[in-house]
Design a protein around this motif. Structure first.
Motif, PDB file in Angstrom:
ATOM      1  N   PHE A 113       0.835  -1.199   0.000  1.00 56.03           N
ATOM      2  CA  PHE A 113       0.000   0.000   0.000  1.00 56.03           C
ATOM      3  C   PHE A 113       0.870   1.249   0.000  1.00 56.03           C
ATOM      4  CE2 PHE A 113      -2.984   3.070   1.949  1.00 56.03           C
ATOM      5  CZ  PHE A 113      -3.991   2.983   1.009  1.00 56.03           C
ATOM      6  N   LEU A 114       1.972   1.211   0.750  1.00 55.27           N
ATOM      7  CA  LEU A 114       2.926   2.324   0.747  1.00 55.27           C
ATOM      8  C   LEU A 114       3.528   2.500  -0.650  1.00 55.27           C
ATOM      9  CD1 LEU A 114       4.542   4.432   2.440  1.00 55.27           C
ATOM     10  CD2 LEU A 114       6.260   2.636   2.736  1.00 55.27           C
ATOM     11  N   TYR A 115       3.900   1.403  -1.299  1.00 59.57           N
ATOM     12  CA  TYR A 115       4.442   1.474  -2.659  1.00 59.57           C
ATOM     13  C   TYR A 115       3.407   2.019  -3.647  1.00 59.57           C
ATOM     14  CZ  TYR A 115       8.353  -1.433  -1.053  1.00 59.57           C
ATOM     15  OH  TYR A 115       9.442  -1.935  -0.399  1.00 59.57           O
ATOM     16  N   GLN A 116       2.157   1.659  -3.440  1.00 60.91           N
ATOM     17  CA  GLN A 116       1.098   2.176  -4.314  1.00 60.91           C
ATOM     18  C   GLN A 116       1.000   3.696  -4.164  1.00 60.91           C
ATOM     19  OE1 GLN A 116      -2.841   0.176  -4.604  1.00 60.91           O
ATOM     20  NE2 GLN A 116      -3.623   2.133  -3.870  1.00 60.91           N
ATOM     21  N   TRP A 117       1.177   4.181  -2.943  1.00 62.78           N
ATOM     22  CA  TRP A 117       1.159   5.622  -2.702  1.00 62.78           C
ATOM     23  C   TRP A 117       2.318   6.299  -3.431  1.00 62.78           C
ATOM     24  CZ3 TRP A 117       3.727   8.483   1.721  1.00 62.78           C
ATOM     25  CH2 TRP A 117       3.303   9.809   1.787  1.00 62.78           C
ATOM     26  N   PHE A 118       3.512   5.708  -3.347  1.00 63.88           N
ATOM     27  CA  PHE A 118       4.663   6.250  -4.058  1.00 63.88           C
ATOM     28  C   PHE A 118       4.472   6.190  -5.573  1.00 63.88           C
ATOM     29  CE2 PHE A 118       7.587   4.884  -0.348  1.00 63.88           C
ATOM     30  CZ  PHE A 118       7.355   6.064   0.319  1.00 63.88           C
ATOM     31  N   ALA A 119       3.734   5.194  -6.033  1.00 62.96           N
ATOM     32  CA  ALA A 119       3.536   5.017  -7.473  1.00 62.96           C
ATOM     33  C   ALA A 119       2.677   6.118  -8.086  1.00 62.96           C
ATOM     34  CB  ALA A 119       2.909   3.656  -7.758  1.00 62.96           C
ATOM     35  N   ILE A 120       1.831   6.765  -7.303  1.00 62.28           N
ATOM     36  CA  ILE A 120       0.958   7.803  -7.851  1.00 62.28           C
ATOM     37  C   ILE A 120       1.769   8.916  -8.519  1.00 62.28           C
ATOM     38  CG2 ILE A 120      -0.761   9.583  -7.281  1.00 62.28           C
ATOM     39  CD1 ILE A 120      -1.802   7.619  -5.105  1.00 62.28           C
ATOM     40  N   PRO A 121       2.714   9.563  -7.813  1.00 66.62           N
ATOM     41  CA  PRO A 121       3.482  10.600  -8.519  1.00 66.62           C
ATOM     42  C   PRO A 121       4.456  10.023  -9.544  1.00 66.62           C
ATOM     43  CG  PRO A 121       4.292  10.353  -6.276  1.00 66.62           C
ATOM     44  CD  PRO A 121       3.061   9.508  -6.384  1.00 66.62           C
ATOM     45  N   ILE A 122       4.948   8.811  -9.301  1.00 64.22           N
ATOM     46  CA  ILE A 122       5.884   8.209 -10.257  1.00 64.22           C
ATOM     47  C   ILE A 122       5.190   7.958 -11.591  1.00 64.22           C
ATOM     48  CG2 ILE A 122       7.243   6.135 -10.761  1.00 64.22           C
ATOM     49  CD1 ILE A 122       7.923   6.070  -7.724  1.00 64.22           C
ATOM     50  N   VAL A 149      -4.092  18.552 -10.765  1.00 69.12           N
ATOM     51  CA  VAL A 149      -5.036  18.573  -9.645  1.00 69.12           C
ATOM     52  C   VAL A 149      -5.384  17.169  -9.155  1.00 69.12           C
ATOM     53  CG1 VAL A 149      -7.360  19.253  -8.924  1.00 69.12           C
ATOM     54  CG2 VAL A 149      -5.964  20.815 -10.279  1.00 69.12           C
ATOM     55  N   MET A 150      -5.871  16.314 -10.029  1.00 69.38           N
ATOM     56  CA  MET A 150      -6.314  14.984  -9.604  1.00 69.38           C
ATOM     57  C   MET A 150      -5.177  14.130  -9.044  1.00 69.38           C
ATOM     58  SD  MET A 150      -9.444  14.901  -9.489  1.00 69.38           S
ATOM     59  CE  MET A 150      -9.583  13.205  -9.007  1.00 69.38           C
ATOM     60  N   PRO A 151      -4.005  14.081  -9.670  1.00 72.21           N
ATOM     61  CA  PRO A 151      -2.917  13.311  -9.049  1.00 72.21           C
ATOM     62  C   PRO A 151      -2.505  13.865  -7.686  1.00 72.21           C
ATOM     63  CG  PRO A 151      -2.418  13.727 -11.344  1.00 72.21           C
ATOM     64  CD  PRO A 151      -3.633  14.531 -11.014  1.00 72.21           C
ATOM     65  N   ALA A 152      -2.519  15.185  -7.529  1.00 67.53           N
ATOM     66  CA  ALA A 152      -2.148  15.777  -6.243  1.00 67.53           C
ATOM     67  C   ALA A 152      -3.175  15.431  -5.169  1.00 67.53           C
ATOM     68  CB  ALA A 152      -2.006  17.293  -6.379  1.00 67.53           C
ATOM     69  N   VAL A 153      -4.450  15.541  -5.498  1.00 67.99           N
ATOM     70  CA  VAL A 153      -5.500  15.197  -4.542  1.00 67.99           C
ATOM     71  C   VAL A 153      -5.419  13.716  -4.186  1.00 67.99           C
ATOM     72  CG1 VAL A 153      -8.010  14.972  -4.267  1.00 67.99           C
ATOM     73  CG2 VAL A 153      -7.044  17.083  -5.182  1.00 67.99           C
ATOM     74  N   SER A 154      -5.222  12.876  -5.197  1.00 69.23           N
ATOM     75  CA  SER A 154      -5.114  11.441  -4.960  1.00 69.23           C
ATOM     76  C   SER A 154      -3.916  11.124  -4.071  1.00 69.23           C
ATOM     77  CB  SER A 154      -4.990  10.715  -6.305  1.00 69.23           C
ATOM     78  OG  SER A 154      -4.910   9.338  -6.121  1.00 69.23           O
ATOM     79  N   PHE A 155      -2.808  11.799  -4.291  1.00 62.74           N
ATOM     80  CA  PHE A 155      -1.606  11.574  -3.491  1.00 62.74           C
ATOM     81  C   PHE A 155      -1.831  11.979  -2.033  1.00 62.74           C
ATOM     82  CE2 PHE A 155       2.633  12.837  -1.912  1.00 62.74           C
ATOM     83  CZ  PHE A 155       3.289  11.632  -2.068  1.00 62.74           C
ATOM     84  N   VAL A 156      -2.470  13.115  -1.812  1.00 63.99           N
ATOM     85  CA  VAL A 156      -2.721  13.589  -0.448  1.00 63.99           C
ATOM     86  C   VAL A 156      -3.690  12.652   0.281  1.00 63.99           C
ATOM     87  CG1 VAL A 156      -3.790  15.456   0.897  1.00 63.99           C
ATOM     88  CG2 VAL A 156      -2.165  16.000  -0.920  1.00 63.99           C
ATOM     89  N   LEU A 157      -4.792  12.301  -0.376  1.00 61.32           N
ATOM     90  CA  LEU A 157      -5.778  11.432   0.268  1.00 61.32           C
ATOM     91  C   LEU A 157      -5.202  10.045   0.556  1.00 61.32           C
ATOM     92  CD1 LEU A 157      -9.039  12.406  -1.651  1.00 61.32           C
ATOM     93  CD2 LEU A 157      -8.327  13.091   0.648  1.00 61.32           C
ATOM     94  N   THR A 158      -4.442   9.506  -0.378  1.00 60.00           N
ATOM     95  CA  THR A 158      -3.822   8.204  -0.153  1.00 60.00           C
ATOM     96  C   THR A 158      -2.782   8.298   0.960  1.00 60.00           C
ATOM     97  OG1 THR A 158      -4.184   7.646  -2.474  1.00 60.00           O
ATOM     98  CG2 THR A 158      -2.651   6.256  -1.263  1.00 60.00           C
ATOM     99  N   GLY A 159      -2.106   9.432   1.063  1.00 60.39           N
ATOM    100  CA  GLY A 159      -1.149   9.631   2.149  1.00 60.39           C
ATOM    101  C   GLY A 159      -1.802   9.571   3.519  1.00 60.39           C
ATOM    102  N   ILE A 160      -3.018  10.105   3.608  1.00 59.32           N
ATOM    103  CA  ILE A 160      -3.764  10.016   4.867  1.00 59.32           C
ATOM    104  C   ILE A 160      -4.058   8.555   5.189  1.00 59.32           C
ATOM    105  CG2 ILE A 160      -5.963  10.586   5.980  1.00 59.32           C
ATOM    106  CD1 ILE A 160      -5.863  13.245   4.346  1.00 59.32           C
TER     107      ILE A 160
END
Length: 188
Positions: A113-122, A149-160
């Motif tokens: 799940f952590l790797y999936q979070w890192f994969a969003i900006p990658i 916008v959408m990748p940033a929002v997705s990254f923040v929400l997944t980070g939570i």
């Protein structure tokens, strides 16, 4: 493009309300930490969201079909489109792997799940770089409009959610090897 106060209010509601309830529920003392095992509470919401994440990625891929048709008429457009589709499909496969690790209660779920979070900006950066390189276009043109916008929002929400996964007693009790073998983690 200017972002109105209503956009910020919506973002605050989408992020602030879940964070408020998560902090409030975390402040309550646990009666019996060993009872927090399995899919329930916030973990159930995360499981539902994780189940929909590959579908959301496929939906965004499908909603780009008109743009792909237009892009394919340009020189190297076909290569750009196929590269982007391959990248997004690889991300979908990874999301499904994370989902199955969750459903099987694998001890690897937290790390995946952590790797999936890192994969969003990658994935976003690789996609922008691929389109820019293949189409010989500046990155600023590829990132025009609200592409960030959408990748940033997705990254923040997944980070939570990543913070939840690494702090939750329920997640620890459900996915850690020691907890699965019968030794349930205590509230700390």
């Amino acid at each position: 493009m200017q972002i109105s106060i209503w956009h910020w209010a919506i973002v605050l509601l989408l992020i602030g309300v879940p964070v408020f309830f998560a902090v409030r529920s975390a402040a309550k003392p646990l009666q019996d930490p060993s009872a927090l095992v399995g899919f329930g509470g916030w973990l159930m919401l995360l499981a539902i969201l994780q189940a929909f994440s590959p579908l959301r990625t496929l939906f965004s891929l499908g909603s780009s079909s008109e743009g792909y048709r237009q892009l394919m008429t340009l020189p190297n457009g076909t290569l750009a489109v196929y590269g982007e589709i391959a990248l997004l499909l690889a991300f979908v496969v990874f999301q499904v792997v994370v989902l199955f690790a969750m459903l099987l209660r694998s001890y690897r779920f937290k790390q995946l799940f952590l790797y999936q979070w890192f994969a969003i900006p990658i994935v976003f950066i690789l996609d922008a770089a691929w389109i820019s390189a293949v189409m010989s276009a500046p990155v600023s043109l590829v990132l025009a409009g609200d592409a960030l916008v959408m990748p940033a929002v997705s990254f923040v929400l997944t980070g939570i959610w990543v913070a939840y996964v690494y702090k939750s007693v329920r997640v620890r009790n459900t996915f850690d090897r020691v907890a699965i073998s019968g030794h349930v983690a205590s509230a700390s």
